[in-house]
Design an enzyme around this catalytic site. Structure first.
Site, PDB file in Angstrom:
ATOM      1  N   HIS A 189      -7.525  14.770   4.111  1.00  0.00           N
ATOM      2  CA  HIS A 189      -7.267  14.928   2.681  1.00  0.00           C
ATOM      3  C   HIS A 189      -6.718  16.314   2.362  1.00  0.00           C
ATOM      4  O   HIS A 189      -5.879  16.453   1.465  1.00  0.00           O
ATOM      5  CB  HIS A 189      -8.520  14.597   1.857  1.00  0.00           C
ATOM      6  CG  HIS A 189      -8.794  13.125   1.812  1.00  0.00           C
ATOM      7  ND1 HIS A 189      -9.582  12.489   2.736  1.00  0.00           N
ATOM      8  CD2 HIS A 189      -8.318  12.159   0.982  1.00  0.00           C
ATOM      9  CE1 HIS A 189      -9.605  11.190   2.476  1.00  0.00           C
ATOM     10  NE2 HIS A 189      -8.836  10.960   1.419  1.00  0.00           N
TER      11      HIS A 189
ATOM     12  N   ASP B  86     -10.728  13.440  -1.428  1.00  0.00           N
ATOM     13  CA  ASP B  86     -10.301  12.218  -2.109  1.00  0.00           C
ATOM     14  C   ASP B  86     -10.623  12.310  -3.608  1.00  0.00           C
ATOM     15  O   ASP B  86      -9.748  12.224  -4.482  1.00  0.00           O
ATOM     16  CB  ASP B  86     -11.054  11.079  -1.384  1.00  0.00           C
ATOM     17  CG  ASP B  86     -11.139   9.745  -2.090  1.00  0.00           C
ATOM     18  OD1 ASP B  86     -10.854   9.680  -3.278  1.00  0.00           O
ATOM     19  OD2 ASP B  86     -11.526   8.752  -1.433  1.00  0.00           O
TER      20      ASP B  86
ATOM     21  N   ASP C 215     -12.075  16.874   3.943  1.00  0.00           N
ATOM     22  CA  ASP C 215     -11.784  16.729   5.371  1.00  0.00           C
ATOM     23  C   ASP C 215     -10.348  17.186   5.624  1.00  0.00           C
ATOM     24  O   ASP C 215      -9.613  17.498   4.689  1.00  0.00           O
ATOM     25  CB  ASP C 215     -12.018  15.278   5.844  1.00  0.00           C
ATOM     26  CG  ASP C 215     -11.208  14.253   5.068  1.00  0.00           C
ATOM     27  OD1 ASP C 215     -10.055  14.549   4.702  1.00  0.00           O
ATOM     28  OD2 ASP C 215     -11.717  13.141   4.820  1.00  0.00           O
TER      29      ASP C 215
ATOM     30  N   CYS D 132      -5.427  11.715  -1.354  1.00  0.00           N
ATOM     31  CA  CYS D 132      -4.438  11.628  -0.268  1.00  0.00           C
ATOM     32  C   CYS D 132      -3.159  10.921  -0.719  1.00  0.00           C
ATOM     33  O   CYS D 132      -2.092  11.151  -0.152  1.00  0.00           O
ATOM     34  CB  CYS D 132      -5.012  10.972   0.984  1.00  0.00           C
ATOM     35  SG  CYS D 132      -5.489   9.249   0.795  1.00  0.00           S
ATOM     36  N   TYR D 133      -3.257  10.096  -1.757  1.00  0.00           N
ATOM     37  CA  TYR D 133      -2.049   9.424  -2.249  1.00  0.00           C
ATOM     38  C   TYR D 133      -1.129  10.374  -3.022  1.00  0.00           C
ATOM     39  O   TYR D 133      -0.003  10.006  -3.360  1.00  0.00           O
ATOM     40  CB  TYR D 133      -2.408   8.175  -3.064  1.00  0.00           C
ATOM     41  CG  TYR D 133      -3.246   7.215  -2.237  1.00  0.00           C
ATOM     42  CD1 TYR D 133      -2.831   6.871  -0.952  1.00  0.00           C
ATOM     43  CD2 TYR D 133      -4.447   6.709  -2.697  1.00  0.00           C
ATOM     44  CE1 TYR D 133      -3.608   6.045  -0.150  1.00  0.00           C
ATOM     45  CE2 TYR D 133      -5.225   5.863  -1.908  1.00  0.00           C
ATOM     46  CZ  TYR D 133      -4.793   5.539  -0.633  1.00  0.00           C
ATOM     47  OH  TYR D 133      -5.556   4.725   0.155  1.00  0.00           O
TER      48      TYR D 133
ATOM     49  N   HIS E  69       0.846  -1.192   0.000  1.00  0.00           N
ATOM     50  CA  HIS E  69       0.000   0.000   0.000  1.00  0.00           C
ATOM     51  C   HIS E  69       0.884   1.245   0.000  1.00  0.00           C
ATOM     52  O   HIS E  69       1.905   1.277   0.680  1.00  0.00           O
ATOM     53  CB  HIS E  69      -0.910  -0.015   1.238  1.00  0.00           C
ATOM     54  CG  HIS E  69      -2.031   0.968   1.136  1.00  0.00           C
ATOM     55  ND1 HIS E  69      -1.849   2.311   1.345  1.00  0.00           N
ATOM     56  CD2 HIS E  69      -3.335   0.793   0.804  1.00  0.00           C
ATOM     57  CE1 HIS E  69      -3.005   2.935   1.149  1.00  0.00           C
ATOM     58  NE2 HIS E  69      -3.920   2.040   0.818  1.00  0.00           N
TER      59      HIS E  69
ATOM     60  N   ASP F  45      -7.153   8.502  -5.432  1.00  0.00           N
ATOM     61  CA  ASP F  45      -7.592   9.188  -4.206  1.00  0.00           C
ATOM     62  C   ASP F  45      -6.575  10.295  -3.945  1.00  0.00           C
ATOM     63  O   ASP F  45      -5.366  10.053  -3.957  1.00  0.00           O
ATOM     64  CB  ASP F  45      -7.630   8.163  -3.065  1.00  0.00           C
ATOM     65  CG  ASP F  45      -7.953   8.770  -1.690  1.00  0.00           C
ATOM     66  OD1 ASP F  45      -7.839  10.002  -1.511  1.00  0.00           O
ATOM     67  OD2 ASP F  45      -8.304   7.990  -0.794  1.00  0.00           O
TER      68      ASP F  45
ATOM     69  N   LYS G 223      -7.118  -0.508  -7.253  1.00  0.00           N
ATOM     70  CA  LYS G 223      -8.014   0.328  -6.477  1.00  0.00           C
ATOM     71  C   LYS G 223      -8.068   1.713  -7.102  1.00  0.00           C
ATOM     72  O   LYS G 223      -7.451   1.976  -8.125  1.00  0.00           O
ATOM     73  CB  LYS G 223      -7.613   0.327  -5.011  1.00  0.00           C
ATOM     74  CG  LYS G 223      -7.739  -1.093  -4.427  1.00  0.00           C
ATOM     75  CD  LYS G 223      -8.359  -1.157  -3.061  1.00  0.00           C
ATOM     76  CE  LYS G 223      -9.802  -0.750  -3.011  1.00  0.00           C
ATOM     77  NZ  LYS G 223     -10.315  -0.828  -1.621  1.00  0.00           N
TER      78      LYS G 223
ATOM     79  N   ARG H 152      -3.212   1.256  -4.064  1.00  0.00           N
ATOM     80  CA  ARG H 152      -2.794  -0.137  -4.280  1.00  0.00           C
ATOM     81  C   ARG H 152      -3.372  -0.667  -5.584  1.00  0.00           C
ATOM     82  O   ARG H 152      -4.269  -0.064  -6.171  1.00  0.00           O
ATOM     83  CB  ARG H 152      -3.180  -1.022  -3.098  1.00  0.00           C
ATOM     84  CG  ARG H 152      -4.530  -0.737  -2.491  1.00  0.00           C
ATOM     85  CD  ARG H 152      -4.793  -1.665  -1.319  1.00  0.00           C
ATOM     86  NE  ARG H 152      -5.915  -1.173  -0.533  1.00  0.00           N
ATOM     87  CZ  ARG H 152      -6.675  -1.937   0.232  1.00  0.00           C
ATOM     88  NH1 ARG H 152      -6.430  -3.232   0.305  1.00  0.00           N
ATOM     89  NH2 ARG H 152      -7.668  -1.423   0.923  1.00  0.00           N
TER      90      ARG H 152
HETATM   91  C1  FPP Z   1      -6.531   1.510   3.052  1.00  0.00           C
HETATM   92  O1  FPP Z   1      -7.653   2.277   3.089  1.00  0.00           O
HETATM   93  C2  FPP Z   1      -5.425   2.211   3.773  1.00  0.00           C
HETATM   94  C3  FPP Z   1      -4.370   1.578   4.283  1.00  0.00           C
HETATM   95  C4  FPP Z   1      -4.246   0.120   4.195  1.00  0.00           C
HETATM   96  C5  FPP Z   1      -3.231   2.332   4.930  1.00  0.00           C
HETATM   97  C6  FPP Z   1      -3.565   3.525   5.761  1.00  0.00           C
HETATM   98  C7  FPP Z   1      -2.369   4.160   6.348  1.00  0.00           C
HETATM   99  C8  FPP Z   1      -2.107   5.474   6.253  1.00  0.00           C
HETATM  100  C9  FPP Z   1      -3.013   6.368   5.518  1.00  0.00           C
HETATM  101  C10 FPP Z   1      -0.913   6.160   6.795  1.00  0.00           C
HETATM  102  C11 FPP Z   1      -0.130   5.630   7.928  1.00  0.00           C
HETATM  103  C12 FPP Z   1       1.055   6.471   8.173  1.00  0.00           C
HETATM  104  C13 FPP Z   1       1.446   7.016   9.342  1.00  0.00           C
HETATM  105  C14 FPP Z   1       2.643   7.888   9.363  1.00  0.00           C
HETATM  106  C15 FPP Z   1       0.753   6.790  10.623  1.00  0.00           C
HETATM  107  P1  FPP Z   1      -8.835   2.079   2.044  1.00  0.00           P
HETATM  108  O2  FPP Z   1      -9.083   0.636   1.774  1.00  0.00           O
HETATM  109  O3  FPP Z   1      -9.974   2.896   2.531  1.00  0.00           O
HETATM  110  O4  FPP Z   1      -8.286   2.806   0.755  1.00  0.00           O
HETATM  111  P2  FPP Z   1      -7.769   2.226  -0.670  1.00  0.00           P
HETATM  112  O5  FPP Z   1      -8.939   1.647  -1.361  1.00  0.00           O
HETATM  113  O6  FPP Z   1      -7.305   3.460  -1.375  1.00  0.00           O
HETATM  114  O7  FPP Z   1      -6.670   1.257  -0.405  1.00  0.00           O
HETATM  115 ZN    ZN Z   2      -7.814   9.155   0.852  1.00  0.00          ZN
HETATM  116  K     K Z   3      -8.910   5.388  -0.251  1.00  0.00           K
END
Ligand code: FPP
Ligand code: ZN
Ligand code: K
Length: 492
Positions: free
Chosen positions: A415, A405, A412, A340-341, A284, A338, A335, A332
């Site tokens: 993001h 996102d 929020d 935030c990435y 991820h 978004d 998917k 990932r």
């Molecule tokens: C999946 O969310 C998200 C994760 C598996 C990882 C989340 C971790 C962080 C955002 C940062 C951690 C870092 C620190 C420094 C604490 P989802 O399934 O909602 O999103 P997706 O579909 O985009 O994978």
């Molecule tokens: Zn996000």
């Molecule tokens: K996401």
């Protein structure tokens, strides 16, 4: 219109679908003809490259729930990318960054600061970091928040070390990291002196595990967030590296907080080339950033990242995160894009570039071969693709403001922080200009920012935002201030 996260998140995905849309860097931005403002009715006079105005030319023949929501997402973002949803567009077909609107949203989200006693919301410290960092990126002065922040976070520090999410809550590395960054953001002795460094060091020694990694809380999960958060906290607070004999890692032969940490991080790289939270699970983007950030603190990235990561495979995986026509990154395989990435994946690029180039500047690749940039503008990703996604799709232009996102989601603080951090790194060229002389000088590399000027600049100069340190994700002068404050303190 609004899709709930829960329904999107739980759909099955096909992991092995090929990323046929990944060579975003090849997208060529052209200088537009006569300046044309307003909405473009006809794509033929649009200054937006066709890569961003049409569904992908090649689509996966295998239909799954994942391919359906991917197609829906493309339909969702196209009207924003082609300008149909925007009132003002510059000559590149890109809307303005509405700094005032977003700053107003963030100030509101920050709320009336102390309320740690009131609610028991464990993510309050995160809100402080996200809002103060996003406001700093927008050029706002956040020092006036110092007194209130100090008052709010003092009671959430535990005598046994570290900060909890609220009063009476056990210490956690994620909230501790967020508090330390928030204190660094407001700056000043009063903020720095909140931290009890001796108990912090003892607590971190307890979190250090026999396998080299860090637990997030005593008895809690061990993952690469822990490795990154611990490295940030230790280096910003200038904590001693020696390990207390009471540490569970001590009996396993570790004598140092960071011994075996690079080896532990290495095990998080997966068969895909990306990085997972811990060995054996799915890669991820958020964890790729944690891994690169941690490695860039324990040694200079051209040594540590190359030593512990398979860099070509990581670059391949990171490149596959950028989609067209969206322009933004996914977190990932298979998917959705978004905002935030833009930081979690986008923020990996300066660290990757530094690991390839080293402190001498961009001359040679890992094996001494010349670096082959994949873009006309010498970047390893499409900066303009990302900037388009952010400015066209991630801004809430309603009264609410804030960043998001994707268009169907609410803005929020989280993001807003990470979309703006990603915008900043897309606008900036970071160079590692000097490597630490001595490996024990943690994080003591010299990084230099300059506006990225190669290629066509598609955003208006007024929309340039502040720079953010590639390792610590706060402004560079804030990193320097807190580090030099604690470096000048011999002991605790
Ligand atoms: C999946 O969310 C998200 C994760 C598996 C990882 C989340 C971790 C962080 C955002 C940062 C951690 C870092 C620190 C420094 C604490 P989802 O399934 O909602 O999103 P997706 O579909 O985009 O994978
Ligand atoms: Zn996000
Ligand atoms: K996401």
């Amino acid at each position: 219109m609004m899709k709930s996260r829960a329904t999107l998140r739980n759909r099955p995905r096909v992991i092995f679908r090929h990323h046929l849309r990944n060579n975003m860097a090849a997208a060529v931005e052209q200088q537009p003809g006569p300046a044309a403002h307003g909405v473009y009715q006809d794509t033929s006079d649009s200054p937006v490259p066709s890569l961003f105005t049409q569904p992908p030319v090649i689509r996966d023949a295998l239909e799954t729930d994942s391919s359906h929501i991917q197609n829906e997402t493309v339909e969702e973002v196209l009207p924003f990318l082609t300008g149909k949803e925007h009132r003002y567009l510059n000559s590149h077909g890109v809307p303005r960054l509405d700094k005032e609107r977003h700053a107003r949203f963030l100030t509101k989200q920050l709320g009336v600061l102390p309320s740690a006693y009131v609610g028991a919301d464990p993510s309050r410290p995160w809100i402080f970091y996200w809002c103060l960092n996003a406001l700093s990126l927008l050029g706002e002065d956040v020092e006036p928040y110092r007194a209130k922040l100090v008052e709010t976070v003092r009671p959430i520090q535990n005598e046994t070390g570290g900060f909890g999410g609220g009063f009476g809550q056990a210490s956690h590395l994620a909230t501790t990291y967020a508090v330390v960054l928030a204190l660094a953001l407001v700056g000043g002795e009063e903020a720095f002196e909140v931290v009890d460094r001796r108990s912090m060091w003892k607590w971190l020694c307890q979190l250090k595990q026999p396998d080299g990694g860090f637990q997030m809380a005593v008895g809690g999960e061990e993952d690469v967030r822990g490795a990154y958060c611990a490295a940030v906290v230790v280096s910003l607070l200038n904590l001693p590296l020696n390990l207390s004999p009471e540490s569970p890692a001590y009996a396993a032969g570790h004598t140092d907080l960071f011994s075996g940490l690079g080896e532990w991080v290495r095990l998080c790289q997966t068969y895909e080339g990306g990085v997972s939270a811990k060995h054996g699970i799915e890669a991820h983007g958020a964890y790729a950033f944690c891994a690169l950030g941690c490695l860039s603190i324990i040694d200079s990235p051209h040594r540590s990242v190359r030593r512990y990561m398979d860099v070509p495979r990581l670059i391949s995986w990171l490149s596959s995160r950028q989609y067209a026509p969206e322009g933004g990154f996914s977190g990932r395989t298979n998917k959705l894009v978004d905002g935030c990435y833009s930081h979690w994946v986008g923020g990996c690029w300066p660290l990757i570039e530094a690991s390839l180039s080293g402190p001498e500047g961009p001359t040679a690749g890992p094996a001494g071969r010349p670096l082959e940039a994949t873009d006309a503008d010498d970047s390893l990703f499409s900066r303009n693709g990302l900037i388009r996604y952010i400015l066209c799709c991630c801004q809430d232009m309603s009264k609410r403001g804030g960043l998001r996102d994707k268009p169907s989601k609410y803005s929020d603080a989280y993001h807003s922080c990470y979309v703006l951090s990603g915008l900043s790194s897309a606008q900036t060229k970071w160079r590692l200009v000097a490597s630490r002389a001595d490996e024990t000088l943690l994080g003591d590399d010299r990084w230099e920012a300059s506006p990225h000027t190669n290629g066509v600049q598609i955003f208006d100069e007024e929309d340039r935002i502040a720079t953010t340190h590639p390792v610590y994700a706060i402004p560079q002068h804030r990193v320097n201030e807190i580090r030099s404050y604690f470096l000048s303190k011999e002991s605790f």
